[in-house]
Write a protein that holds these residues in place. Structure first.
Motif, short mmCIF file in Angstrom:
data_model
loop_
_atom_site.label_atom_id
_atom_site.label_comp_id
_atom_site.label_asym_id
_atom_site.label_seq_id
_atom_site.Cartn_x
_atom_site.Cartn_y
_atom_site.Cartn_z
N TRP A 112 0.82 -1.21 0.00
CA TRP A 112 0.00 0.00 0.00
C TRP A 112 0.86 1.27 0.00
O TRP A 112 0.43 2.31 -0.48
CB TRP A 112 -0.96 -0.01 1.18
CG TRP A 112 -2.13 -0.94 0.97
CD1 TRP A 112 -2.09 -2.31 1.01
CD2 TRP A 112 -3.47 -0.58 0.66
NE1 TRP A 112 -3.35 -2.82 0.74
CE2 TRP A 112 -4.21 -1.79 0.53
CE3 TRP A 112 -4.12 0.64 0.49
CZ2 TRP A 112 -5.56 -1.80 0.24
CZ3 TRP A 112 -5.48 0.62 0.20
CH2 TRP A 112 -6.20 -0.59 0.07
N ASN A 113 2.07 1.20 0.52
CA ASN A 113 2.95 2.36 0.53
C ASN A 113 3.73 2.53 -0.75
O ASN A 113 4.00 3.66 -1.17
CB ASN A 113 3.95 2.26 1.69
CG ASN A 113 3.43 2.81 2.99
OD1 ASN A 113 3.45 4.02 3.21
ND2 ASN A 113 2.97 1.93 3.87
N LEU A 114 4.12 1.42 -1.39
CA LEU A 114 5.13 1.49 -2.43
C LEU A 114 4.63 1.28 -3.85
O LEU A 114 5.24 1.77 -4.80
CB LEU A 114 6.24 0.46 -2.14
CG LEU A 114 7.06 0.74 -0.88
CD1 LEU A 114 7.89 -0.48 -0.52
CD2 LEU A 114 7.96 1.94 -1.08
N LEU A 115 3.55 0.52 -4.01
CA LEU A 115 3.11 0.19 -5.36
C LEU A 115 2.35 1.33 -6.00
O LEU A 115 1.78 2.18 -5.32
CB LEU A 115 2.24 -1.07 -5.34
CG LEU A 115 2.93 -2.37 -4.89
CD1 LEU A 115 1.97 -3.54 -5.00
CD2 LEU A 115 4.20 -2.64 -5.70
N LEU B 204 -4.03 6.01 3.18
CA LEU B 204 -3.34 5.01 3.99
C LEU B 204 -3.83 5.09 5.43
O LEU B 204 -3.76 6.16 6.05
CB LEU B 204 -1.83 5.25 3.97
CG LEU B 204 -1.05 4.87 2.72
CD1 LEU B 204 0.41 5.29 2.87
CD2 LEU B 204 -1.14 3.38 2.47
N PRO B 205 -4.30 3.99 6.00
CA PRO B 205 -4.66 4.02 7.42
C PRO B 205 -3.42 4.26 8.27
O PRO B 205 -2.30 3.93 7.85
CB PRO B 205 -5.25 2.62 7.66
CG PRO B 205 -4.73 1.77 6.55
CD PRO B 205 -4.53 2.67 5.39
N LYS B 206 -3.61 4.82 9.43
CA LYS B 206 -2.50 5.18 10.30
C LYS B 206 -1.57 4.00 10.56
O LYS B 206 -0.35 4.16 10.61
CB LYS B 206 -3.04 5.72 11.62
CG LYS B 206 -1.97 6.10 12.63
CD LYS B 206 -2.56 6.60 13.93
CE LYS B 206 -1.47 6.95 14.93
NZ LYS B 206 -2.04 7.42 16.22
N PHE C 74 12.17 2.28 13.01
CA PHE C 74 13.29 1.38 12.79
C PHE C 74 14.32 1.44 13.91
O PHE C 74 15.40 0.88 13.80
CB PHE C 74 13.92 1.70 11.43
CG PHE C 74 12.89 1.75 10.32
CD1 PHE C 74 12.37 0.58 9.80
CD2 PHE C 74 12.40 2.96 9.88
CE1 PHE C 74 11.38 0.63 8.82
CE2 PHE C 74 11.42 3.02 8.90
CZ PHE C 74 10.91 1.84 8.37
N GLU C 75 13.90 2.08 14.99
CA GLU C 75 14.74 2.15 16.19
C GLU C 75 14.00 1.61 17.41
O GLU C 75 14.50 1.70 18.53
CB GLU C 75 15.19 3.59 16.42
CG GLU C 75 16.04 4.14 15.28
CD GLU C 75 16.27 5.63 15.39
OE1 GLU C 75 15.70 6.24 16.34
OE2 GLU C 75 16.98 6.19 14.55
N GLY C 76 12.78 1.10 17.19
CA GLY C 76 12.03 0.52 18.29
C GLY C 76 10.79 1.28 18.69
O GLY C 76 10.05 0.84 19.58
N ALA C 77 10.53 2.43 18.07
CA ALA C 77 9.30 3.19 18.35
C ALA C 77 8.21 2.67 17.42
O ALA C 77 8.00 3.19 16.33
CB ALA C 77 9.53 4.67 18.15
N THR C 78 7.52 1.64 17.85
CA THR C 78 6.56 0.95 16.99
C THR C 78 5.33 1.81 16.70
O THR C 78 4.99 2.71 17.46
CB THR C 78 6.12 -0.37 17.63
OG1 THR C 78 5.63 -0.10 18.96
CG2 THR C 78 7.27 -1.35 17.73
N ILE C 79 4.65 1.48 15.59
CA ILE C 79 3.46 2.22 15.18
C ILE C 79 2.34 2.06 16.20
O ILE C 79 1.61 3.00 16.51
CB ILE C 79 3.00 1.74 13.80
CG1 ILE C 79 4.04 2.10 12.74
CG2 ILE C 79 1.64 2.35 13.43
CD1 ILE C 79 3.76 1.53 11.38
N ASN C 80 2.19 0.84 16.71
CA ASN C 80 1.18 0.63 17.75
C ASN C 80 1.82 -0.14 18.90
O ASN C 80 3.00 -0.49 18.85
CB ASN C 80 -0.06 -0.10 17.20
CG ASN C 80 0.23 -1.56 16.93
OD1 ASN C 80 1.36 -1.95 16.63
ND2 ASN C 80 -0.80 -2.39 17.00
N THR C 81 1.05 -0.39 19.95
CA THR C 81 1.62 -0.98 21.16
C THR C 81 1.94 -2.46 20.96
O THR C 81 1.05 -3.26 20.67
CB THR C 81 0.64 -0.84 22.34
OG1 THR C 81 0.30 0.53 22.48
CG2 THR C 81 1.25 -1.37 23.63
N PRO C 82 3.20 -2.86 21.13
CA PRO C 82 3.57 -4.27 21.03
C PRO C 82 3.42 -4.97 22.37
O PRO C 82 3.36 -4.32 23.42
CB PRO C 82 5.03 -4.21 20.61
CG PRO C 82 5.54 -2.98 21.32
CD PRO C 82 4.38 -2.01 21.33
#
Length: 384
Positions: free
Chosen positions: A84-87, A222-224, A239-247
């Motif tokens: 969804w981001n690249l194509l 694009l959804p959040k 890419f440093e550990g700050a994830t998009i949602n709660t892991p």
């Protein structure tokens, strides 16, 4: 024909293709250092997430200039995020030889509504990579989890290419050597080869993929949960550990323990050797029994993780019912759980052979497959 039950049983009957067997050393007590009840954005949580990313890079040999992120919704979420981001900027080719690859075809053609070139092969076969135009964006699976067919070593993806390659490698990562210079987006989940817990995915981006993200805006919303950029710039924190949602910090700790186990068996080389030994044990078995075969027709394409088998005995009238009955017998006996073929695949068995499975357990399982096969043949003969 004998229906006597074998004397030896697998110590661990878990041969599911996902979630897969935990590492042999797994114990709940090993997870005691998980920062439970803490924010994943606190220093302790961020350190654990960063360690998961760094450990992944170390074991898989991911190049230093590639970015690795932890994302939601397992491998599926990671692949969808990439597509969804690249194509949409360049022509697209999508390759499918099993059900998950077919799912990416559906999403690209019917959801994103792109006029993609679709190349498919039947279960047990693989597409002809010589026909693929890598000046287009190319989407494909590396290892067909539901067909037991993987990209052979003879395939060489050009390092100088105009398009991006988006590779679903969820049942290949940590068991097969991935050519990073041929892959721009690589995705996988924790629940496969290292036996981690489900729901978390990983996405690996080449510098070319990162450049596309910052230079191209897709025409659809694009959804959040999919967004990798903000104001035209890559969100580096992902890419440093700050994830998009709660892991789940418990799942993160479990993954860290799996990475530590991977180091203890020799890293990637050791993991590949373990999977190869497991798969070879089954391949040797099928070559010496006329009533069962590997679904993958070409030995060069046979998976060393998701080994798919089909019954070939002429006395079997209903292949689906027969395979299901064999799998059920093995489950009832407690010698093999969850080894029926995937619901969309040809009827048969699917035995996970990733490195967390012990070769001795594979060897102990095979006589039980013979027993279950013979018992079902005998039952069918009596019913006739």
């Amino acid at each position: 024909m004998s229906t006597t039950k074998p004397a030896t049983r697998p110590d661990n009957p878990r041969f599911s293709s996902g979630p897969c067997a935990k590492p042999p050393t797994f114990s709940l007590s090993a997870l005691k250092d998980a920062p439970l009840g803490r924010s994943h954005r606190a220093s302790a949580g961020k350190a654990k997430l960063k360690a998961a990313i760094d450990g992944t890079r170390e074991i898989l040999g991911v190049p230093d200039d590639y970015r690795i992120g932890i994302v939601p919704a397992s491998d599926t979420g990671a692949v969808e995020m990439a597509m969804w981001n690249l194509l949409g900027q360049r022509p697209v080719e999508v390759l499918a030889w099993e059900s998950f690859g077919a799912g990416w075809v559906t999403d690209i053609v019917k959801q994103l509504k792109l006029e993609a070139i679709v190349r498919t092969a039947e279960y047990g076969q693989i597409v002809d990579f010589a026909q693929v135009d890598f000046e287009s964006d190319v989407v494909f699976t590396w290892n067909g989890t539901t067909s037991g067919v993987r990209v052979p070593e003879t395939v060489s993806i050009p390092t100088k290419r105009g398009g991006l390659t988006i590779c679903d490698a969820t049942s290949a990562a940590f068991a097969q050597r991935l050519p990073w210079d041929g892959l721009d987006v690589t995705t996988f989940s924790w629940q496969k080869v290292l036996g981690g817990e489900a729901a978390h995915g990983m996405i690996v981006l080449s510098p070319r993929a990162a450049e596309r993200l910052e230079s191209y805006t897709p025409p659809w919303p694009l959804p959040k949960i999919f967004r990798l950029t903000k104001a035209g710039k890559l969100i580096e924190g992902i890419f440093e550990g700050a994830t998009i949602n709660t892991p789940s910090m418990l799942a993160v700790e479990d993954y860290l323990q799996a990475l530590e186990w991977a180091r203890s068996v020799g890293g990637l080389d050791g993991l590949i050797a373990r999977a190869d030994a497991n798969a070879k044990t089954i391949h040797d078995f099928t070559s010496s029994h006329s009533w069962i075969e590997n679904l993958a027709e070409d030995p060069e394409t046979r998976s060393n993780t998701s080994v798919c088998l089909k019954f070939t005995d002429g006395r079997i009238s209903d292949g689906a019912a027969f395979a299901k009955a064999v799998a059920k017998r093995l489950e009832v006996e407690g010698v093999a759980y969850d080894i029926g073929a995937y619901r969309d695949a040809p009827p048969g068995l699917r035995i996970w052979c990733g490195g967390t499975v012990e070769t001795a357990d594979i060897a102990a399982l095979l006589p039980w497959i013979t027993w279950a096969f013979e018992a079902e043949i005998a039952a069918a003969s009596q019913a006739a």
